[in-house]
Design an enzyme around this catalytic site. Structure first.
Site, PDB file in Angstrom:
ATOM      1  N   LYS A  80       0.855  -1.202   0.000  1.00 47.62           N
ATOM      2  CA  LYS A  80       0.000   0.000   0.000  1.00 47.62           C
ATOM      3  C   LYS A  80       0.880   1.237   0.000  1.00 47.62           C
ATOM      4  O   LYS A  80       1.907   1.267   0.694  1.00 47.62           O
ATOM      5  CB  LYS A  80      -0.915  -0.032   1.229  1.00 47.62           C
ATOM      6  CG  LYS A  80      -1.966   1.066   1.257  1.00 47.62           C
ATOM      7  CD  LYS A  80      -2.925   0.902   2.440  1.00 47.62           C
ATOM      8  CE  LYS A  80      -4.011   1.963   2.460  1.00 47.62           C
ATOM      9  NZ  LYS A  80      -4.984   1.790   3.571  1.00 47.62           N
ATOM     10  N   SER A 155      -9.886   1.704   2.313  1.00 46.15           N
ATOM     11  CA  SER A 155      -8.966   2.486   1.516  1.00 46.15           C
ATOM     12  C   SER A 155      -7.863   1.655   0.865  1.00 46.15           C
ATOM     13  O   SER A 155      -7.219   2.125  -0.063  1.00 46.15           O
ATOM     14  CB  SER A 155      -8.295   3.561   2.393  1.00 46.15           C
ATOM     15  OG  SER A 155      -7.497   2.950   3.397  1.00 46.15           O
ATOM     16  N   SER A 179     -10.289  -0.621   6.522  1.00 45.57           N
ATOM     17  CA  SER A 179      -9.642  -0.519   5.211  1.00 45.57           C
ATOM     18  C   SER A 179      -8.924  -1.761   4.710  1.00 45.57           C
ATOM     19  O   SER A 179      -8.465  -1.768   3.569  1.00 45.57           O
ATOM     20  CB  SER A 179      -8.655   0.643   5.209  1.00 45.57           C
ATOM     21  OG  SER A 179      -9.357   1.839   5.061  1.00 45.57           O
TER      22      SER A 179
HETATM   23  N1  GLN Z   1     -13.408   3.945   5.447  1.00 47.35           N
HETATM   24  C1  GLN Z   1     -12.937   4.429   6.702  1.00 47.35           C
HETATM   25  C2  GLN Z   1     -12.591   5.890   6.566  1.00 47.35           C
HETATM   26  O1  GLN Z   1     -12.893   6.437   5.580  1.00 47.35           O
HETATM   27  C3  GLN Z   1     -11.776   3.624   7.140  1.00 47.35           C
HETATM   28  C4  GLN Z   1     -10.517   3.997   6.491  1.00 47.35           C
HETATM   29  C5  GLN Z   1      -9.346   3.163   6.949  1.00 47.35           C
HETATM   30  O2  GLN Z   1      -9.499   2.144   7.604  1.00 47.35           O
HETATM   31  N2  GLN Z   1      -8.180   3.653   6.620  1.00 47.35           N
HETATM   32  O3  GLN Z   1     -12.046   6.475   7.438  1.00 47.35           O
END
Ligand code: GLN
Length: 497
Positions: A80, A155, A179
């Protein structure tokens, strides 16, 4: 001979050790699969072919010299793009860091490389990990390998898509509110968020420091277990004060089965508004399957989980606001030129370097931490955090693990969720674990009967019982089958010579 995507990470490493093929051949096959598939999928932001081929050459030389090979020798890995790897850019999919070159390597990445992985490249994400669809990347969207019109989740969407497309066998993602688990669910692969502190965060660009955790994606439970070993075996990382010793062999009890285990289901979560019927039915099938294999399925309650999303969208932005303050165009990041003074330079660099969602989160965080407001929201969110953590502790007095959905629905279309609060509801089932800190795993359960897209279940265990999660996941994998490579991608490029 074979297609790279027909082999698991475990099989690739075994093949390299046995001399059936060389690590260099594997690197070439993986790079070729990326070449042939990624124009459509868009998982990669940067392909690090030279680094992958150099790592492969070192493994082949070790083998030729008769040296012992590491456990993931020759396994293609995607990283990532919020994780530093020296010699690559680490952009967090943001204009702010578009040209940032890593000067060091994150511990999690280094450990995967030390275990023999080949760094194929850096993969797409929502900007600074804010989002659930990877649509917030400043560079390009990533498409779900199962249906290119749909999102891969987020994400860590690039990490999930690269594995689902069979471009790599393993990837690393980070999970602050879901995410890893939500994109794993959307792309039909296994994704694990370890217990907070299990994996070092050193060298991973911080979002919410009390919530962030790094974890692996793979197509088999065994591959995820091998990655967990690589990430934790060297012991706690002195460079991350929250990292803890986690001395277990994650592969050891994979096939122990679930006989006599007590698995909780939470009726309120199964009846939640917004849960797609096909996902509910899949999770019910998973519960029935665990029961058939000898587990006892028990109803438990997590009464304060309805506060989780609200608490997360206070704690997360508050922590993000302080973590992202360093990107001011002076110390780091995109720099606006020809400004009247430093204050203007910083303001304009931030205004032009960050995308919409990153700005929204930081403005929200600044507001939540301002005097007068702080007591009302931040304090209340911390109280909710304590209550949610206690809910889990009480539930785990009755059961060994809890089974629930990972995502409320299957992958949605690009642009379908334009309202941010709708997007935030994608994390209904994942956020509470980041709040409480314990581990969870998303396990694919085949395709939903309504959408024809991957559906999954999530298993949750008490803190540092992550190895048990893999045993449950393996029981489900035996019943529902290992995650296949998305059919549209399978065997398009990537033949092992
Ligand atoms: N979708 C969640 C957010 O927008 C989680 C994001 C994540 O785990 N980095 O914050």
């Amino acid at each position: 001979m074979a297609w790279i995507d027909s082999l698991s990470a475990a099989q690739i490493a075994a093949g390299v050790v046995a001399g059936e093929f060389g690590a260099t051949e594997v690197a070439r096959a993986s790079l070729d699969a990326v070449e042939c598939r990624d124009a459509e999928v868009g998982a990669f932001l940067q392909v690090s072919a030279d680094a992958a081929l150099e790592a492969a050459a070192r493994i082949d030389a070790s083998r030729a010299a008769g040296d012992p090979l590491p456990p993931l020798a020759g396994v293609p890995l995607a990283i990532k793009d919020n994780m530093n790897l020296a010699g690559t850019r680490t952009t967090c999919a943001s204009q702010m860091l578009a040209s940032y070159e890593s000067v060091y390597t994150a511990t999690c990445v280094q450990r995967m490389l030390d275990a023999g992985c080949l760094p194929i490249g850096k993969v797409n994400m929502d900007e600074f990990a804010f989002g659930s669809s990877t649509e917030n990347s400043a560079f390009h969207p990533t498409n779900n390998p199962w249906d290119l019109e749909r999102v891969p989740g987020g994400s860590s969407g690039g990490s999930a898509a690269a594995v689902a497309a069979g471009e790599v066998a393993l990837s690393l993602g980070s999970d602050t509110g879901g995410s890893i688990r939500q994109p794993a669910s959307f792309c039909g692969v296994v994704g694990m968020k370890p217990t907070y502190g299990a994996v070092s965060r050193y060298g991973v660009v911080a979002f919410g420091s009390s919530l962030d955790q790094v974890g692996p994606f793979g197509r088999t439970v065994e591959d995820v277990a091998l990655a967990m070993n690589a990430l934790t075996a060297p012991g706690r990382d002195p460079l991350d004060g929250t990292s803890q010793e986690f001395a277990v062999d994650f592969c050891e009890h994979l096939d122990d089965g679930v006989t006599g285990r007590r698995v909780g289901v939470v009726p309120a979560l199964m009846e939640a508004e917004g849960l797609a019927p096909e996902v509910r039915r899949a999770v019910e099938r998973a519960a029935a399957q665990l029961e058939q294999q000898g587990a006892q399925v028990v109803e438990v309650e997590l009464p304060h989980l309805d506060a989780a999303i609200a608490a997360y969208y206070v704690i997360g932005p508050a922590e993000a606001f302080s973590n992202l303050a360093r990107f001011d165009g002076i110390r780091y990041g995109y720099q606006e030129e020809d400004c009247a003074n430093l204050a203007q330079q910083s303001a304009l660099s931030r205004a032009h370097g960050f995308g919409r969602e990153a700005k929204r989160r930081q403005m929200l965080g600044a507001y939540l931490l301002s005097s007068g407001v702080y007591d009302k929201y931040y304090y209340a969110a911390q109280k909710a955090r304590t209550m949610i953590t206690r809910d889990y502790a009480r539930a785990f007095e009755q059961v060994d693990a809890i089974l629930m959905p990972a995502a409320p629905r299957t992958a949605f279309k690009h642009g379908e969720l334009s309202d941010p609060t709708q997007m935030y509801l994608s994390d209904l089932y994942t956020i509470s674990l980041n709040i409480a800190g314990n581990g969870g795993i998303s396990v694919p359960l085949g395709l939903g009967e309504d959408s024809g897209l991957p559906v999954s279940a999530q298993l949750v265990a008490p803190a540092f019982h992550d190895r048990e999660l893999l045993t449950y996941a393996r029981a489900l994998e035996v019943a529902f089958g290992a995650a296949p490579v998305a059919p549209a991608c399978a065997q398009k490029g990537g033949e092992l010579a």
